[in-house]
Scaffold this motif. Structure first.
Motif, PDB file in Angstrom:
ATOM      1  N   VAL A 115       0.858  -1.188   0.000  1.00 50.48           N
ATOM      2  CA  VAL A 115       0.000   0.000   0.000  1.00 50.48           C
ATOM      3  C   VAL A 115       0.889   1.231   0.000  1.00 50.48           C
ATOM      4  CG1 VAL A 115      -1.861  -1.190   1.212  1.00 50.48           C
ATOM      5  CG2 VAL A 115      -0.145   0.100   2.514  1.00 50.48           C
ATOM      6  N   SER A 116       0.292   2.363  -0.341  1.00 54.18           N
ATOM      7  CA  SER A 116       1.059   3.607  -0.337  1.00 54.18           C
ATOM      8  C   SER A 116       1.333   4.059   1.091  1.00 54.18           C
ATOM      9  CB  SER A 116       0.283   4.700  -1.079  1.00 54.18           C
ATOM     10  OG  SER A 116       0.936   5.953  -0.940  1.00 54.18           O
ATOM     11  N   ASP A 117       2.576   4.535   1.307  1.00 58.71           N
ATOM     12  CA  ASP A 117       2.945   5.081   2.609  1.00 58.71           C
ATOM     13  C   ASP A 117       3.396   6.530   2.455  1.00 58.71           C
ATOM     14  OD1 ASP A 117       3.255   5.055   5.337  1.00 58.71           O
ATOM     15  OD2 ASP A 117       5.262   4.172   5.299  1.00 58.71           O
ATOM     16  N   ALA A 118       2.999   7.168   1.349  1.00 59.05           N
ATOM     17  CA  ALA A 118       3.375   8.563   1.111  1.00 59.05           C
ATOM     18  C   ALA A 118       2.818   9.438   2.238  1.00 59.05           C
ATOM     19  CB  ALA A 118       2.832   9.027  -0.232  1.00 59.05           C
ATOM     20  N   PRO A 119       3.587  10.455   2.642  1.00 60.34           N
ATOM     21  CA  PRO A 119       4.819  10.999   2.061  1.00 60.34           C
ATOM     22  C   PRO A 119       6.109  10.389   2.606  1.00 60.34           C
ATOM     23  CG  PRO A 119       4.062  12.452   3.763  1.00 60.34           C
ATOM     24  CD  PRO A 119       3.066  11.334   3.713  1.00 60.34           C
ATOM     25  N   VAL A 120       6.024   9.211   3.218  1.00 64.02           N
ATOM     26  CA  VAL A 120       7.223   8.538   3.717  1.00 64.02           C
ATOM     27  C   VAL A 120       7.980   7.932   2.534  1.00 64.02           C
ATOM     28  CG1 VAL A 120       8.113   6.761   5.263  1.00 64.02           C
ATOM     29  CG2 VAL A 120       6.037   8.026   5.870  1.00 64.02           C
ATOM     30  N   THR A 121       9.285   8.164   2.494  1.00 64.32           N
ATOM     31  CA  THR A 121      10.129   7.639   1.422  1.00 64.32           C
ATOM     32  C   THR A 121      10.975   6.499   1.961  1.00 64.32           C
ATOM     33  OG1 THR A 121      10.287   9.828   0.416  1.00 64.32           O
ATOM     34  CG2 THR A 121      11.906   8.204  -0.270  1.00 64.32           C
ATOM     35  N   PRO A 122      10.851   5.297   1.409  1.00 64.98           N
ATOM     36  CA  PRO A 122      11.675   4.185   1.903  1.00 64.98           C
ATOM     37  C   PRO A 122      13.165   4.492   1.782  1.00 64.98           C
ATOM     38  CG  PRO A 122       9.918   3.390   0.457  1.00 64.98           C
ATOM     39  CD  PRO A 122       9.931   4.884   0.330  1.00 64.98           C
ATOM     40  N   LEU A 123      13.914   4.063   2.772  1.00 66.43           N
ATOM     41  CA  LEU A 123      15.374   4.149   2.746  1.00 66.43           C
ATOM     42  C   LEU A 123      15.902   2.720   2.904  1.00 66.43           C
ATOM     43  CD1 LEU A 123      16.109   7.249   5.019  1.00 66.43           C
ATOM     44  CD2 LEU A 123      16.159   7.145   2.527  1.00 66.43           C
ATOM     45  N   PRO A 124      15.857   1.939   1.836  1.00 68.74           N
ATOM     46  CA  PRO A 124      16.213   0.518   1.948  1.00 68.74           C
ATOM     47  C   PRO A 124      17.682   0.318   2.307  1.00 68.74           C
ATOM     48  CG  PRO A 124      15.943   1.154  -0.341  1.00 68.74           C
ATOM     49  CD  PRO A 124      15.478   2.315   0.466  1.00 68.74           C
ATOM     50  N   VAL A 125      17.977  -0.877   2.791  1.00 68.95           N
ATOM     51  CA  VAL A 125      19.347  -1.246   3.136  1.00 68.95           C
ATOM     52  C   VAL A 125      20.187  -1.310   1.865  1.00 68.95           C
ATOM     53  CG1 VAL A 125      20.815  -3.095   4.028  1.00 68.95           C
ATOM     54  CG2 VAL A 125      18.681  -2.526   5.191  1.00 68.95           C
ATOM     55  N   THR A 126      21.372  -0.723   1.922  1.00 67.31           N
ATOM     56  CA  THR A 126      22.356  -0.830   0.839  1.00 67.31           C
ATOM     57  C   THR A 126      23.723  -1.056   1.475  1.00 67.31           C
ATOM     58  OG1 THR A 126      22.974   1.507   0.733  1.00 67.31           O
ATOM     59  CG2 THR A 126      21.016   0.828  -0.529  1.00 67.31           C
TER      60      THR A 126
END
Length: 225
Positions: free
Chosen positions: A176-187
């Motif tokens: 589902v949309s979680d806007a305005p949260v921007t994912p910061l995935p693991v890198t």
């Protein structure tokens, strides 16, 4: 004079050899670290699996997982600054899985200018990676619970606060949309790899050492000329 020149020359060669060997060792470390980073990147991007029953902090670090359930409470806000976006917060929310487990989900970045954001409602599938960030040291302030202000992703403290397992999933995407949260995935970008710089420093010191040796030898010959 000849004996002094020989002594200085030997001293210079031995010192330079030690410095060069340290540079070569750093290049070997660089090759090893690049292999480790490649393995981590491959692990991060692997096909997600179900959440292990008892995740291990070392063996399961970066493991891609998928969980389905519901977000349970308003999130903890962890102060962070993102390049290109400025200051804001990582939102860490307790998540109840279909199997009745309570875990933590790092939903991503919310800019400081946004006061509130609703929890994703209903059943949500989260795909992300298991992680136990090492962000706490002797200078990290204790969280200000009254203001909901946290200064590090301290998994154990967050788990105790929300009464969850110390299992931490950094979201990559949601159903589902979680806007305005921007994912910061693991890198792997945050994992330090400074061995090339160290190697250059050691090789540079070897050159300086030889230069100083040559200068000292020149001074000796000048004094005895």
């Amino acid at each position: 004079m000849g004996g002094r020149i020989i002594t200085v020359g030997l001293f210079g060669i031995i010192g330079a050899a030690i410095l060069v060997s340290l540079g070569v060792w750093q290049l070997q470390r660089l090759a090893w670290k690049e292999t480790v980073l490649a393995e981590i990147e491959a692990r991060i991007d692997a096909t997600p699996v179900g959440l292990p029953a008892a995740p291990d902090r070392e063996a399961d670090r970066y493991l891609p997982v998928t969980v389905t359930g519901q977000f349970l409470e308003d999130p903890a806000r962890v102060l962070v600054s993102v390049q290109g976006s400025g200051p804001g917060f990582r939102l860490i929310s307790p998540f109840g899985t279909e199997g009745g487990r309570r875990v933590l989900v790092d939903r991503g970045f919310l800019h400081e200018s946004i006061e509130t954001v609703p929890l994703p409602e209903g059943e949500v599938t989260v795909i992300g990676n298991l992680h136990w960030p090492d962000e706490v040291d002797g200078f990290t302030p204790a969280p200000d619970i009254a203001r909901n202000m946290w200064f590090a992703r301290d998994v154990d403290t967050l788990a105790a606060h929300f009464d969850t397992e110390p299992v931490f999933i950094v979201a990559r995407e949601m159903s589902v949309s979680d806007a305005p949260v921007t994912p910061l995935p693991v890198t792997s970008e945050g994992i330090p790899n400074n061995h090339l710089g160290y190697a250059v420093q050691w090789f540079g010191l070897a050159i300086v050492w030889l230069g100083m040796t040559a200068f000292l030898a020149w001074r000796i010959t000048r004094r005895t000329a």
